[in-house]
Design a protein around this motif. Structure first.
Motif, PDB file in Angstrom:
ATOM      1  N   GLN A  78     -50.348 -16.761 -41.375  1.00 20.25           N
ATOM      2  CA  GLN A  78     -48.764 -17.029 -42.001  1.00 20.25           C
ATOM      3  C   GLN A  78     -47.907 -15.884 -41.451  1.00 20.25           C
ATOM      4  O   GLN A  78     -46.689 -16.032 -42.097  1.00 20.25           O
ATOM      5  N   GLY A  79     -48.105 -14.795 -40.909  1.00 18.96           N
ATOM      6  CA  GLY A  79     -47.159 -13.655 -40.564  1.00 18.96           C
ATOM      7  C   GLY A  79     -47.237 -12.701 -41.833  1.00 18.96           C
ATOM      8  O   GLY A  79     -45.987 -11.758 -41.844  1.00 18.96           O
ATOM      9  N   GLN A  80     -48.020 -12.790 -42.679  1.00 18.08           N
ATOM     10  CA  GLN A  80     -48.094 -11.895 -43.805  1.00 18.08           C
ATOM     11  C   GLN A  80     -48.642 -10.773 -43.764  1.00 18.08           C
ATOM     12  O   GLN A  80     -48.877  -9.700 -44.476  1.00 18.08           O
ATOM     13  N   ALA A  81     -49.723 -10.684 -42.699  1.00 13.93           N
ATOM     14  CA  ALA A  81     -50.243  -9.564 -42.235  1.00 13.93           C
ATOM     15  C   ALA A  81     -50.138  -9.427 -40.780  1.00 13.93           C
ATOM     16  O   ALA A  81     -49.850 -10.347 -39.896  1.00 13.93           O
ATOM     17  N   ASP A  82     -49.977  -8.200 -40.364  1.00 19.63           N
ATOM     18  CA  ASP A  82     -49.888  -7.773 -38.587  1.00 19.63           C
ATOM     19  C   ASP A  82     -51.538  -7.785 -38.009  1.00 19.63           C
ATOM     20  O   ASP A  82     -51.636  -8.093 -36.890  1.00 19.63           O
ATOM     21  N   ALA A  83     -52.513  -7.519 -38.894  1.00 21.89           N
ATOM     22  CA  ALA A  83     -53.728  -7.406 -38.172  1.00 21.89           C
ATOM     23  C   ALA A  83     -54.799  -7.562 -39.383  1.00 21.89           C
ATOM     24  O   ALA A  83     -54.327  -7.518 -40.723  1.00 21.89           O
ATOM     25  N   VAL A  84     -55.994  -7.863 -39.170  1.00 22.65           N
ATOM     26  CA  VAL A  84     -57.169  -7.732 -39.939  1.00 22.65           C
ATOM     27  C   VAL A  84     -58.060  -6.733 -39.515  1.00 22.65           C
ATOM     28  O   VAL A  84     -58.339  -6.770 -38.048  1.00 22.65           O
TER      29      VAL A  84
END
Length: 337
Positions: free
Chosen positions: A245-251
């Motif tokens: 969703q574009g709410q994080a840049d990476a996991v």
């Protein structure tokens, strides 16, 4: 239908309107590492991967006492005898960590590397691993040691890293899998081509990185990368959704879990960077059940020797972490509790 926003293009368009979009500006605006310059030396990641050294022999588990007994010949009064008389094993698991613990949508049944290891333990106690032989209980990462200590579950198999802090509360089996922390990013031509050789400490300020509370990964992230914005996901699948969703840049978490997330979205995500840590998985058991720890270790020894461990690896990991099936981790033992 899934809608994906071309974030790099949007940021670059905004940057062009304001001051021009030169090389690397989109990466910095997104809080992502910039791609390395041609011929630039690669900086080593902070800290070489290895076991926790803050206590002695952290990986040494209790040695099995002889060969694995038949289910009908379990020692009287032992934990295994008690479980057999009760009729079922209570196991703490995660059902959203493909390929270690997940619900198969085709059959609506639990499957995974960890799940099948638990079934092997149940089979060794009861003689079969039928659906009534294990009560699976979903346990949050941060509640795993507590669930063991309170007696809510008999055993936890949940991609759980053996370390010194956890060893104070629970006993662990021998290592049944070796993983390493890495990063999952969007395959967008920017994040997937950036330089991650500097490890977590070199991630840019403001980068939004998702991890799950109670995991060793989030602890490592907070210690080594205080400059990033840590986003807490309820589950690893939840972190994947935030990335999509574009709410994080990476996991960030173990490469085994990331491989499972990437398999669910192989077109738009990719695992990047070298292994940042050494994550040895063990099954957690109460400290006052040393006999059960030795018994589980005997089960694991059998799986290493009869080829079953390799079968499980090929079934659930396949070639996601490399072309060849590795050898099972060698066990380290101690005799005294």
């Amino acid at each position: 239908m899934n809608t994906r926003i071309a974030l790099p293009a949007l940021v670059c368009a905004l940057a062009l309107a304001l001051a021009g979009c030169g090389a690397g500006s989109a990466e910095r605006a997104l809080g992502r590492p910039a791609a390395p310059a041609a011929g630039a030396p690669r900086a080593p990641a902070e800290g070489a991967p290895g076991p926790d050294t803050s206590c002695p022999n952290v990986l040494a588990s209790l040695r099995p006492t002889g060969s694995l007994p038949a289910p009908t010949a379990l020692p009287a009064g032992s934990t295994m005898d008690t479980l057999r008389r009760r009729g079922f094993l209570i196991a703490g698991i995660d059902q959203s960590s493909f390929p270690f613990g997940f619900v198969d949508p085709r059959t609506n049944t639990l499957r995974g590397f960890d799940i099948d290891l638990l079934r092997e333990v149940a089979k060794a106690i009861f003689g079969d691993a039928g659906p009534n032989r294990i009560q699976f209980r979903v346990v949050r990462n941060e509640d795993r040691t507590l669930a063991i200590a309170r007696g809510d579950v008999d055993i936890v198999a949940e991609t759980m890293t053996i370390n010194c802090e956890r060893r104070q509360s629970v006993e662990f089996s021998s290592v049944y899998f070796r993983a390493g922390q890495r990063l999952l990013v969007q395959r967008d031509g920017t994040a997937d081509r950036a330089d991650y050789s500097g490890g977590l400490a070199a991630l840019p300020r403001g980068m939004r990185v998702c991890s799950v509370p109670g995991s060793t990964s989030i602890g490592m992230l907070r210690r080594q990368a205080p400059q990033v914005n840590v986003i807490e996901g309820d589950t690893w699948a939840g972190c994947l959704v935030l990335l999509q969703q574009g709410q994080a840049d990476a996991v960030t978490t173990d490469d085994t879990i990331l491989a499972g997330l990437q398999a669910q979205d192989h077109v738009f995500t990719v695992v990047v960077g070298d292994k940042l840590t050494f994550e040895p998985y063990g099954m957690a058991i109460a400290k006052n059940r040393g006999d059960f720890v030795r018994f589980v270790n005997a089960v694991l020894e059998q799986l290493r020797r009869n080829g079953r461990w390799g079968e499980l690896y090929r079934e659930y990991l396949g070639t996601s972490l490399g072309a060849d099936t590795p050898a099972p981790p060698e066990a380290e033992y101690r005799d005294a509790a």
